[in-house]
Design a protein around this motif. Structure first.
Motif, PDB file in Angstrom:
ATOM      1  N   LEU A 129       0.834  -1.200   0.000  1.00  0.00           N
ATOM      2  CA  LEU A 129       0.000   0.000   0.000  1.00  0.00           C
ATOM      3  C   LEU A 129       0.870   1.253   0.000  1.00  0.00           C
ATOM      4  CD1 LEU A 129      -2.969   0.872   0.068  1.00  0.00           C
ATOM      5  CD2 LEU A 129      -2.831   0.909   2.571  1.00  0.00           C
ATOM      6  N   HIS A 130       1.942   1.227   0.775  1.00  0.00           N
ATOM      7  CA  HIS A 130       2.888   2.343   0.797  1.00  0.00           C
ATOM      8  C   HIS A 130       3.478   2.565  -0.591  1.00  0.00           C
ATOM      9  CE1 HIS A 130       7.161   3.708   1.238  1.00  0.00           C
ATOM     10  NE2 HIS A 130       6.566   4.666   1.923  1.00  0.00           N
ATOM     11  N   HIS A 131       3.852   1.481  -1.279  1.00  0.00           N
ATOM     12  CA  HIS A 131       4.401   1.615  -2.640  1.00  0.00           C
ATOM     13  C   HIS A 131       3.399   2.274  -3.570  1.00  0.00           C
ATOM     14  CE1 HIS A 131       4.696   0.090  -6.799  1.00  0.00           C
ATOM     15  NE2 HIS A 131       5.950   0.483  -6.660  1.00  0.00           N
ATOM     16  N   ARG A 132       2.145   1.869  -3.461  1.00  0.00           N
ATOM     17  CA  ARG A 132       1.111   2.404  -4.359  1.00  0.00           C
ATOM     18  C   ARG A 132       0.963   3.916  -4.169  1.00  0.00           C
ATOM     19  NH1 ARG A 132      -4.824   2.441  -3.987  1.00  0.00           N
ATOM     20  NH2 ARG A 132      -5.687   2.471  -6.103  1.00  0.00           N
ATOM     21  N   PHE A 133       0.892   4.368  -2.925  1.00  0.00           N
ATOM     22  CA  PHE A 133       0.766   5.798  -2.643  1.00  0.00           C
ATOM     23  C   PHE A 133       2.038   6.543  -3.070  1.00  0.00           C
ATOM     24  CE2 PHE A 133      -2.976   4.700  -0.463  1.00  0.00           C
ATOM     25  CZ  PHE A 133      -3.619   5.836   0.002  1.00  0.00           C
ATOM     26  N   LEU A 134       3.195   5.965  -2.732  1.00  0.00           N
ATOM     27  CA  LEU A 134       4.458   6.637  -3.014  1.00  0.00           C
ATOM     28  C   LEU A 134       4.706   6.751  -4.511  1.00  0.00           C
ATOM     29  CD1 LEU A 134       6.986   7.836  -1.627  1.00  0.00           C
ATOM     30  CD2 LEU A 134       8.042   5.563  -1.795  1.00  0.00           C
ATOM     31  N   ASP A 135       4.383   5.713  -5.250  1.00  0.00           N
ATOM     32  CA  ASP A 135       4.615   5.720  -6.696  1.00  0.00           C
ATOM     33  C   ASP A 135       3.802   6.814  -7.383  1.00  0.00           C
ATOM     34  OD1 ASP A 135       5.763   4.649  -9.082  1.00  0.00           O
ATOM     35  OD2 ASP A 135       3.877   3.632  -9.503  1.00  0.00           O
ATOM     36  N   ARG A 136       2.610   7.070  -6.890  1.00  0.00           N
ATOM     37  CA  ARG A 136       1.790   8.140  -7.468  1.00  0.00           C
ATOM     38  C   ARG A 136       2.420   9.506  -7.222  1.00  0.00           C
ATOM     39  NH1 ARG A 136      -3.359   9.489  -9.218  1.00  0.00           N
ATOM     40  NH2 ARG A 136      -4.017  11.590  -8.636  1.00  0.00           N
ATOM     41  N   ARG A 137       3.089   9.671  -6.097  1.00  0.00           N
ATOM     42  CA  ARG A 137       3.615  10.976  -5.704  1.00  0.00           C
ATOM     43  C   ARG A 137       5.065  11.198  -6.096  1.00  0.00           C
ATOM     44  NH1 ARG A 137      -0.483   9.308  -2.978  1.00  0.00           N
ATOM     45  NH2 ARG A 137      -1.885  10.733  -1.856  1.00  0.00           N
ATOM     46  N   SER A 138       5.757  10.152  -6.496  1.00  0.00           N
ATOM     47  CA  SER A 138       7.178  10.266  -6.807  1.00  0.00           C
ATOM     48  C   SER A 138       7.389  10.646  -8.266  1.00  0.00           C
ATOM     49  CB  SER A 138       7.870   8.930  -6.515  1.00  0.00           C
ATOM     50  OG  SER A 138       9.220   8.957  -6.975  1.00  0.00           O
ATOM     51  N   PRO A 139       8.353  11.546  -8.555  1.00  0.00           N
ATOM     52  CA  PRO A 139       8.683  11.849  -9.948  1.00  0.00           C
ATOM     53  C   PRO A 139       9.423  10.700 -10.629  1.00  0.00           C
ATOM     54  CG  PRO A 139      10.174  13.003  -8.470  1.00  0.00           C
ATOM     55  CD  PRO A 139       9.133  12.361  -7.608  1.00  0.00           C
ATOM     56  N   LEU A 140       9.895   9.727  -9.835  1.00  0.00           N
ATOM     57  CA  LEU A 140      10.603   8.572 -10.371  1.00  0.00           C
ATOM     58  C   LEU A 140       9.668   7.366 -10.425  1.00  0.00           C
ATOM     59  CD1 LEU A 140      13.869   8.879  -8.248  1.00  0.00           C
ATOM     60  CD2 LEU A 140      13.568   9.583 -10.626  1.00  0.00           C
ATOM     61  N   PRO A 141       9.750   6.557 -11.462  1.00  0.00           N
ATOM     62  CA  PRO A 141       8.951   5.329 -11.486  1.00  0.00           C
ATOM     63  C   PRO A 141       9.506   4.340 -10.462  1.00  0.00           C
ATOM     64  CG  PRO A 141      10.435   5.398 -13.375  1.00  0.00           C
ATOM     65  CD  PRO A 141      10.567   6.726 -12.682  1.00  0.00           C
ATOM     66  N   CYS A 173       3.089   9.307   6.709  1.00  0.00           N
ATOM     67  CA  CYS A 173       4.160   9.184   5.724  1.00  0.00           C
ATOM     68  C   CYS A 173       4.471  10.548   5.113  1.00  0.00           C
ATOM     69  CB  CYS A 173       3.765   8.195   4.630  1.00  0.00           C
ATOM     70  SG  CYS A 173       3.460   6.513   5.241  1.00  0.00           S
ATOM     71  N   ASP A 174       5.732  10.933   5.175  1.00  0.00           N
ATOM     72  CA  ASP A 174       6.162  12.229   4.639  1.00  0.00           C
ATOM     73  C   ASP A 174       7.439  12.000   3.829  1.00  0.00           C
ATOM     74  OD1 ASP A 174       6.395  14.880   4.091  1.00  0.00           O
ATOM     75  OD2 ASP A 174       6.897  15.514   6.129  1.00  0.00           O
ATOM     76  N   PRO A 175       7.303  11.554   2.587  1.00  0.00           N
ATOM     77  CA  PRO A 175       8.484  11.185   1.797  1.00  0.00           C
ATOM     78  C   PRO A 175       9.355  12.378   1.439  1.00  0.00           C
ATOM     79  CG  PRO A 175       6.484  11.078   0.462  1.00  0.00           C
ATOM     80  CD  PRO A 175       6.043  11.318   1.869  1.00  0.00           C
ATOM     81  N   ASP A 176      10.659  12.114   1.399  1.00  0.00           N
ATOM     82  CA  ASP A 176      11.661  13.099   0.981  1.00  0.00           C
ATOM     83  C   ASP A 176      12.114  12.708  -0.424  1.00  0.00           C
ATOM     84  OD1 ASP A 176      14.071  14.472   0.475  1.00  0.00           O
ATOM     85  OD2 ASP A 176      14.536  14.625   2.610  1.00  0.00           O
ATOM     86  N   ALA A 177      11.652  13.427  -1.427  1.00  0.00           N
ATOM     87  CA  ALA A 177      11.901  13.049  -2.821  1.00  0.00           C
ATOM     88  C   ALA A 177      13.392  13.043  -3.159  1.00  0.00           C
ATOM     89  CB  ALA A 177      11.148  13.995  -3.754  1.00  0.00           C
ATOM     90  N   GLU A 178      14.145  14.029  -2.670  1.00  0.00           N
ATOM     91  CA  GLU A 178      15.570  14.087  -2.996  1.00  0.00           C
ATOM     92  C   GLU A 178      16.328  12.939  -2.341  1.00  0.00           C
ATOM     93  OE1 GLU A 178      17.361  17.829  -2.238  1.00  0.00           O
ATOM     94  OE2 GLU A 178      15.992  18.954  -3.544  1.00  0.00           O
ATOM     95  N   ALA A 179      16.019  12.655  -1.065  1.00  0.00           N
ATOM     96  CA  ALA A 179      16.685  11.555  -0.374  1.00  0.00           C
ATOM     97  C   ALA A 179      16.329  10.218  -1.018  1.00  0.00           C
ATOM     98  CB  ALA A 179      16.304  11.552   1.105  1.00  0.00           C
ATOM     99  N   LEU A 180      15.079  10.077  -1.454  1.00  0.00           N
ATOM    100  CA  LEU A 180      14.663   8.850  -2.117  1.00  0.00           C
ATOM    101  C   LEU A 180      15.428   8.657  -3.424  1.00  0.00           C
ATOM    102  CD1 LEU A 180      12.839   6.393  -2.448  1.00  0.00           C
ATOM    103  CD2 LEU A 180      11.089   7.894  -3.408  1.00  0.00           C
TER     104      LEU A 180
END
Length: 213
Positions: A129-141, A173-180
């Motif tokens: 579920l985390h992957h599904r949410f994160l993938d929608r919000r991430s500029p990277l596939p 969940c508060d993802p850091d896009a640059e760190a990711l």
């Protein structure tokens, strides 16, 4: 659920039984609430939580009318979620009472915020579920086979923080896009993660040996 898992939510002079909730144990921030009771009580509690300033609200262990003394846990709507809340109220066909879901739209997959609220039925469901949410919000596939690695990384970096909860598994969940992006680059370069072949969704994309290093 057993009776010991139920809580009473009290606000604005009304009370109802909470069968599920997610709360920040440190500051009392309430992120999700499922409750049953009279329509009047549910609407009053909902209104009290969203008032500015809000009425005092508490969670007490035990169902409404059978709440145990002591154990009052204060709760309030977090400031950063003001303006994102919604509710769904439905009549219960057998008892004649009502059920209300009160939640911030940060829990919705399509909500346009980078931060999100993860609500899962079980801990085992959380990585996918985390992957599904994160993938929608991430500029990277983000390939779906990376889900376990992404989840472990989010927990280690505290980009996914567990909430006190009953009836649901909950994480802020508060993802850091640059760190990711940086961590993905290192993981791919080291062979911990591998990229899928074009058109081959079944290609393994995690390195079993790398995971054990």
């Amino acid at each position: 659920m057993t009776p010991d898992d139920l809580h009473t939510v009290s606000a604005g002079g009304f009370s109802a039984t909470a069968d599920a909730f997610a709360r920040d144990a440190e500051d009392g921030g309430l992120w999700f609430l499922s409750m049953v009771g009279s329509q009047t009580a549910l609407k009053a509690i909902w209104g009290s939580l969203l008032k500015q300033p809000p009425d005092p609200a508490h969670l007490i262990r035990g169902a409404d009318g059978m709440a145990l003394s002591g154990g009052y846990q204060r709760c309030h709507v977090p400031r950063e979620t003001v303006g994102t809340w919604t509710t769904k109220i439905a009549r219960l066909p057998v008892s004649g009472g009502y059920h209300a879901l009160v939640y911030t739209r940060l829990a919705e997959y399509a909500f346009e915020r980078d931060a999100f609220l993860l609500l899962a039925k079980t801990e085992d469901e959380a990585p996918s579920l985390h992957h599904r949410f994160l993938d929608r919000r991430s500029p990277l596939p983000l390939h779906r086979s990376w889900a376990d690695w992404l989840w472990r990384r989010a927990l280690a970096r505290e980009e996914a923080v567990p909430l006190q909860s009953e009836g649901v598994v909950a994480y802020r969940c508060d993802p850091d896009a640059e760190a990711l992006r940086d961590d993905l680059s290192v993981a791919v370069a080291s062979g911990l993660l591998t990229l899928p072949h074009d058109g081959d969704a079944s290609t393994p994309t995690t390195n079993p040996e790398g995971e054990n290093r």
